[in-house]
Design a protein around this motif. Structure first.
Motif, PDB file in Angstrom:
ATOM      1  N   GLY A  47     105.683  82.074  35.333  1.00 35.00           N
ATOM      2  CA  GLY A  47     105.990  83.394  34.798  1.00 35.00           C
ATOM      3  C   GLY A  47     107.093  83.418  33.756  1.00 35.00           C
ATOM      4  N   LYS A  48     107.994  82.413  33.795  1.00 34.51           N
ATOM      5  CA  LYS A  48     109.172  82.499  32.921  1.00 34.51           C
ATOM      6  C   LYS A  48     109.517  81.163  32.260  1.00 34.51           C
ATOM      7  N   LEU A  49     109.991  80.207  33.020  1.00 35.89           N
ATOM      8  CA  LEU A  49     110.632  79.042  32.427  1.00 35.89           C
ATOM      9  C   LEU A  49     109.675  78.135  31.669  1.00 35.89           C
ATOM     10  N   LEU A  50     108.436  77.965  32.183  1.00 38.17           N
ATOM     11  CA  LEU A  50     107.472  77.076  31.527  1.00 38.17           C
ATOM     12  C   LEU A  50     106.403  77.847  30.767  1.00 38.17           C
ATOM     13  N   ALA A  51     106.499  79.159  30.757  1.00 33.43           N
ATOM     14  CA  ALA A  51     105.518  79.993  30.065  1.00 33.43           C
ATOM     15  C   ALA A  51     105.601  79.755  28.559  1.00 33.43           C
ATOM     16  N   PRO A  52     104.536  80.061  27.816  1.00 36.92           N
ATOM     17  CA  PRO A  52     104.583  79.923  26.357  1.00 36.92           C
ATOM     18  C   PRO A  52     105.800  80.641  25.781  1.00 36.92           C
ATOM     19  N   GLY A  53     106.603  79.907  25.032  1.00 34.91           N
ATOM     20  CA  GLY A  53     107.830  80.455  24.478  1.00 34.91           C
ATOM     21  C   GLY A  53     109.020  80.370  25.402  1.00 34.91           C
ATOM     22  N   GLY A  54     108.799  79.929  26.637  1.00 30.58           N
ATOM     23  CA  GLY A  54     109.895  79.790  27.587  1.00 30.58           C
ATOM     24  C   GLY A  54     110.747  78.580  27.261  1.00 30.58           C
ATOM     25  N   PRO A  55     111.920  78.453  27.860  1.00 35.00           N
ATOM     26  CA  PRO A  55     112.852  77.377  27.507  1.00 35.00           C
ATOM     27  C   PRO A  55     112.336  75.968  27.810  1.00 35.00           C
ATOM     28  N   TYR A  56     111.368  75.850  28.733  1.00 34.34           N
ATOM     29  CA  TYR A  56     110.855  74.511  29.077  1.00 34.34           C
ATOM     30  C   TYR A  56     109.373  74.351  28.753  1.00 34.34           C
ATOM     31  N   ASP A  57     108.871  75.246  27.917  1.00 30.96           N
ATOM     32  CA  ASP A  57     107.505  75.122  27.422  1.00 30.96           C
ATOM     33  C   ASP A  57     107.370  73.815  26.647  1.00 30.96           C
ATOM     34  N   GLY A  58     106.442  72.963  27.042  1.00 30.45           N
ATOM     35  CA  GLY A  58     106.248  71.677  26.383  1.00 30.45           C
ATOM     36  C   GLY A  58     107.195  70.590  26.843  1.00 30.45           C
ATOM     37  N   LYS A  59     108.144  70.914  27.701  1.00 29.52           N
ATOM     38  CA  LYS A  59     109.129  69.947  28.174  1.00 29.52           C
ATOM     39  C   LYS A  59     108.886  69.497  29.618  1.00 29.52           C
ATOM     40  N   VAL A  60     108.265  70.371  30.415  1.00 29.76           N
ATOM     41  CA  VAL A  60     108.047  70.087  31.831  1.00 29.76           C
ATOM     42  C   VAL A  60     106.604  70.421  32.187  1.00 29.76           C
ATOM     43  N   LYS A  61     105.967  69.552  32.957  1.00 31.08           N
ATOM     44  CA  LYS A  61     104.635  69.838  33.488  1.00 31.08           C
ATOM     45  C   LYS A  61     104.704  69.846  35.012  1.00 31.08           C
ATOM     46  N   VAL A  62     103.753  70.537  35.608  1.00 31.10           N
ATOM     47  CA  VAL A  62     103.700  70.670  37.064  1.00 31.10           C
ATOM     48  C   VAL A  62     102.367  70.136  37.564  1.00 31.10           C
ATOM     49  N   ILE A  63     102.422  69.211  38.518  1.00 31.72           N
ATOM     50  CA  ILE A  63     101.233  68.667  39.162  1.00 31.72           C
ATOM     51  C   ILE A  63     101.245  69.095  40.628  1.00 31.72           C
ATOM     52  N   LEU A  64     100.113  69.625  41.086  1.00 35.07           N
ATOM     53  CA  LEU A  64      99.977  69.958  42.494  1.00 35.07           C
ATOM     54  C   LEU A  64      99.410  68.760  43.239  1.00 35.07           C
ATOM     55  N   ARG A  65     100.085  68.346  44.280  1.00 34.52           N
ATOM     56  CA  ARG A  65      99.628  67.263  45.149  1.00 34.52           C
ATOM     57  C   ARG A  65      99.240  67.883  46.486  1.00 34.52           C
ATOM     58  N   LEU A  66      97.973  67.813  46.829  1.00 35.81           N
ATOM     59  CA  LEU A  66      97.516  68.417  48.080  1.00 35.81           C
ATOM     60  C   LEU A  66      97.987  67.577  49.256  1.00 35.81           C
ATOM     61  N   GLN A  67      98.779  68.196  50.119  1.00 36.20           N
ATOM     62  CA  GLN A  67      99.458  67.490  51.214  1.00 36.20           C
ATOM     63  C   GLN A  67      98.883  67.949  52.545  1.00 36.20           C
ATOM     64  N   VAL A  68      97.884  67.232  53.035  1.00 37.79           N
ATOM     65  CA  VAL A  68      97.263  67.592  54.312  1.00 37.79           C
ATOM     66  C   VAL A  68      98.228  67.317  55.455  1.00 37.79           C
ATOM     67  N   GLN A  69      98.476  68.342  56.273  1.00 37.01           N
ATOM     68  CA  GLN A  69      99.354  68.207  57.431  1.00 37.01           C
ATOM     69  C   GLN A  69      98.487  68.289  58.683  1.00 37.01           C
ATOM     70  N   PRO A  70      98.220  67.155  59.342  1.00 39.04           N
ATOM     71  CA  PRO A  70      97.222  67.124  60.414  1.00 39.04           C
ATOM     72  C   PRO A  70      97.589  67.901  61.654  1.00 39.04           C
ATOM     73  N   TRP A  71      98.845  68.301  61.804  1.00 37.79           N
ATOM     74  CA  TRP A  71      99.196  69.096  62.979  1.00 37.79           C
ATOM     75  C   TRP A  71      98.724  70.538  62.825  1.00 37.79           C
ATOM     76  N   HIS A  72      98.293  70.934  61.619  1.00 42.06           N
ATOM     77  CA  HIS A  72      97.610  72.211  61.417  1.00 42.06           C
ATOM     78  C   HIS A  72      96.112  71.921  61.407  1.00 42.06           C
ATOM     79  N   VAL A  73      95.383  72.480  62.347  1.00 45.77           N
ATOM     80  CA  VAL A  73      93.977  72.129  62.541  1.00 45.77           C
ATOM     81  C   VAL A  73      93.149  72.374  61.288  1.00 45.77           C
TER      82      VAL A  73
END
Length: 207
Positions: A47-73
């Motif tokens: 919404g802000k920091l990495l958005a187009p025109g934001g201070p970290y646009d083009g400087k930081v990327k975000v990768i989602l890593r799916l973290q399966v937690q087996p104690w949740h069925v």
């Protein structure tokens, strides 16, 4: 950026060439992961920091890593459904991930205690269809259907294995866990708001 080609849409924010990388290891039925997804990623970073025109646009990327937690069925089942959407509608993947977090209490242990895995998969396919289109519900179910040998899994099992092996190899145990440029940033909290993220990136991600 360590992602096999089929999982490239897990780069959910920023340019692949951005010099700094935030890896978010999140579980769809973890309440603290929900806070990280909806508040940090959607609210502050997207919404802000990495958005187009934001201070970290083009400087930081975000990768989602799916973290399966087996104690949740249902953790494995929710992640399977996300991987099915990743294949069918990669451009809507984060929209579906957001929907999973918003509806996560429907997949907690007690609400799903009397449901079979097949019933839970059908419920997830319906949720996916509400995001990516009703015409794709059958395709989601097809990807989630158990096929082949009696213990061979489904069409997204190999992608799920890759993600679990990646987490184990990198000694990721809890969700959420956030890495900056490949190293665990233990100071990051799911409760962080705009000020904390602004201060952190100003210190750690300055070019």
């Amino acid at each position: 950026m360590a992602l096999q080609p089929s999982l490239h849409p897990l780069l959910i924010l920023g340019s692949p060439t951005a010099p700094h990388t935030l890896d978010f290891f999140l579980d769809f039925v973890c309440p603290f992961s929900k806070k990280s997804a909806l508040n940090a990623i959607n609210g502050v970073l997207r919404g802000k920091l990495l958005a187009p025109g934001g201070p970290y646009d083009g400087k930081v990327k975000v990768i989602l890593r799916l973290q399966v937690q087996p104690w949740h069925v249902t953790s494995m089942l929710t992640h399977e459904s996300a991987l099915a959407v990743l294949r069918l509608a990669p451009e809507r993947f984060w929209d579906y991930a957001t929907a999973l977090f918003e509806h996560q209490d429907e997949y907690f242990d007690i609400p799903t205690a009397d449901l079979t895995p097949t019933q839970i998969r059908a419920k997830l396919a319906a949720l996916a269809a509400s995001v990516i289109g009703q015409d794709k519900e059958a395709a989601v179910l097809d990807l989630l259907a158990l096929k082949g040998s009696p213990n061979g899994g489904n069409a997204v099992t190999d992608d799920l294995k890759y993600l679990i092996k990646f987490s184990r190899q990198n000694s990721i145990h809890v969700s959420p866990t956030v890495l900056l440029n490949g190293l665990v940033a233990n100071e990051i909290s799911s409760s962080w708001g705009e000020k904390e993220w602004t201060d952190f990136l100003a210190q750690k991600a300055a070019l």
